[in-house]
Design a protein around this motif. Structure first.
Motif, short mmCIF file in Angstrom:
data_model
loop_
_atom_site.label_atom_id
_atom_site.label_comp_id
_atom_site.label_asym_id
_atom_site.label_seq_id
_atom_site.Cartn_x
_atom_site.Cartn_y
_atom_site.Cartn_z
N ASP A 1 -15.27 2.57 12.20
CA ASP A 1 -14.57 3.07 13.37
C ASP A 1 -15.40 2.75 14.62
O ASP A 1 -16.42 2.07 14.55
N ARG A 2 -14.99 3.27 15.75
CA ARG A 2 -15.65 2.91 17.01
C ARG A 2 -17.11 3.37 17.07
O ARG A 2 -17.91 2.81 17.80
N VAL B 1 -14.97 3.53 7.31
CA VAL B 1 -13.63 4.07 7.09
C VAL B 1 -13.40 4.18 5.59
O VAL B 1 -13.53 3.18 4.86
N ARG C 1 -15.87 -5.31 13.52
CA ARG C 1 -15.76 -3.88 13.24
C ARG C 1 -15.94 -3.60 11.75
O ARG C 1 -15.26 -2.76 11.17
#
Length: 497
Positions: free
Chosen positions: A262-263, A268, A241
């Motif tokens: 993030d997904r 971030v 990630r």
């Protein structure tokens, strides 16, 4: 076997990687005459790329997985090369046309010899059936600094090591998304490079939702375990990630910024960390190389990773009668899947040319199809797990080059979308020239399509192009000339020399 350019081969196979080799030896063993064309001087494709004999490598298998499978294919090729297979190395196939002069069921493969068109000579090969095993190329997503010297494709780094026995740097960060990253990092570390981190934009938890598919493919779990053990042994950290969102340096790479995602793959805020290195090997999976097929009108399907793949039936047939495909053209799935598909396609071709249904091959075909389906199911799981998220465009500032060939920045593409009303990659190309350079969009196509899409996701794209590779006007002019007899090449040395 055909002895002149006017004769017909039973099957022409484009690509001598895992799928093409498997198809060639199987077809020859079934009594078919085969023309095997490939751009490389050696068979094996990208996966089984190996050093030139002049380098004197004594253990080429040390940099490969499943080398025994390639050795078996190569031995079978040697046994049929004098009687059933004409190997045409160094042949760049730029188009395939239907031969309607005297046989409506025949195809003409147009190729040129010579490195990148240097001293090229036009060649035409005629065949009753066509098997496309053209493989795939790396998918890249841009980010600030990705044009600095020292930034190479992940697959490119592995190719440098396998074919040239050289490293892209002494301290190499491996980044992007997909299982190739683990293989590249373990190979580089084994060869003596320091790998500070493997930076994976996705995660591996997506695989856990498909335990039955994983259990049906234990060899894939074994591969992952081998790579994981190698990385642990060399002290390589895997950061999931996360992504390299900037590259720093003056004349070449000096460091990279690694940010948490993030997904949706959006960076971030406040998570960027600088990692010192002198090279970056980066790639976001592979895209099927299907230009020859789409030029013929073969139907495509959207793959789980956002690319376009060929739509194939249970016997590897495309939507165009007389044209089969195998390997990564139908979706990226690895060497073992490609080998199974190449064999299945060859059996289907032999049945078609003999007028028999492929089912007459009995239990072997059924077993082969089950193995193919099992591995293809895993390939779909893998593709979905590493599909790029739409938020990756947040990595880009307006000055980031997206199209390297034409030096088109992200800012110019955004301007074409927001101010000039472009809503697709083709319109962006017309307004900015993005994708009109030497690579013809292979490097930037996915990024341009993503930036042009309103939702930000990477839409599948399968443009129909009359030319699959750049060719000279002289090669086009040769279409009006009498056919040119291809010159078969001798066996290559693949056992290290």
């Amino acid at each position: 076997m055909p002895s002149s350019a006017s004769d017909l081969y039973d099957v022409a196979i484009v690509g001598a990687g895992s799928a093409g080799l498997s198809g060639a030896v199987t077809a020859a063993e079934l009594g078919l005459s085969v023309a095997l064309l490939d751009t490389s001087a050696q068979v094996g494709g990208q996966f089984y790329r190996h050093p030139e004999p002049a380098l004197g490598a004594v253990r080429p298998e040390a940099l490969h997985h499943d080398w025994s499978a390639f050795r078996s294919l190569h031995r079978r090729l040697e046994s049929v090369e004098s009687s059933g297979v004409t190997r045409l190395a160094g042949h760049h196939v730029w188009a395939v046309t239907r031969d309607d002069a005297d046989n409506a069921d025949a195809w003409t493969v147009h190729a040129v010899t010579g490195a990148d068109g240097d001293g090229e000579r036009p060649v035409r090969v005629r065949a009753r059936a066509l098997l496309l095993a053209t493989g795939a190329y790396e998918r890249q997503l841009p980010f600030p600094g990705w044009t600095l010297p020292g930034v190479v494709g992940a697959g490119g780094a592995q190719a440098m090591l396998k074919s040239g026995l050289v490293l892209p740097g002494r301290r190499v960060v491996v980044a992007g998304s997909g299982p190739l990253l683990l293989a590249v990092a373990s190979s580089l570390a084994h060869a003596g490079a320091r790998v500070p981190a493997v930076v994976e934009a996705s995660g591996y938890l997506g695989y856990a939702r498909h335990m039955r598919t994983l259990a049906a493919n234990p060899h894939k779990l074994a591969e992952a375990a081998v790579h994981g053990a190698a990385l642990l042994r060399h002290g390589v950290r895997v950061r999931t990630r996360s992504a390299v969102t900037a590259v720093h340096g003056r004349d070449r790479v000096e460091a990279v910024t690694v940010s948490r995602l993030d997904r949706d793959w959006r960076p971030v805020a406040g998570t960027g960390r600088r990692v010192e290195c002198d090279a970056l090997a980066v790639g976001f999976g592979l895209a099927p190389q299907i230009e020859l097929a789409t030029a013929l009108g073969c139907a495509t399907r959207p793959a789980k990773d956002g690319t376009s793949a060929l739509a194939l039936d249970a016997l590897q047939r495309t939507s165009v009668p007389g044209v089969w495909a195998a390997g990564e053209t139908g979706g990226v799935g690895g060497a073992q899947l490609a080998i199974a598909e190449g064999e299945l396609a060859a059996i289907s071709i032999a049945a078609r040319l003999s007028g028999r249904p492929a089912a007459t091959a009995g239990g072997h075909v059924r077993s082969l199809r089950r193995r193919r389906d099992r591995m293809r199911a895993f390939a779909d799981v893998m593709a979905a797990a590493h599909r790029p998220g739409p938020g990756w465009t947040r990595w880009l500032d307006d000055d980031t080059d997206v199209c390297r060939c034409e030096e088109v920045t992200a800012g110019r593409i955004r301007e074409a979308v927001t101010d000039l009303g472009a809503r697709d990659a083709r319109t962006v190309k017309l307004l900015t020239r993005a994708g009109m350079g030497w690579c013809q969009g292979r490097m930037c196509g996915a990024a341009v399509a993503c930036l042009a899409a309103t939702g930000g996701d990477v839409p599948p794209s399968a443009e129909r192009r009359p030319l699959a590779v750049p060719v000279t006007l002289a090669a086009l002019a040769s279409l009006a000339e009498p056919n040119t007899t291809p010159e078969p090449t001798g066996s290559d040395s693949t056992d290290g020399g």
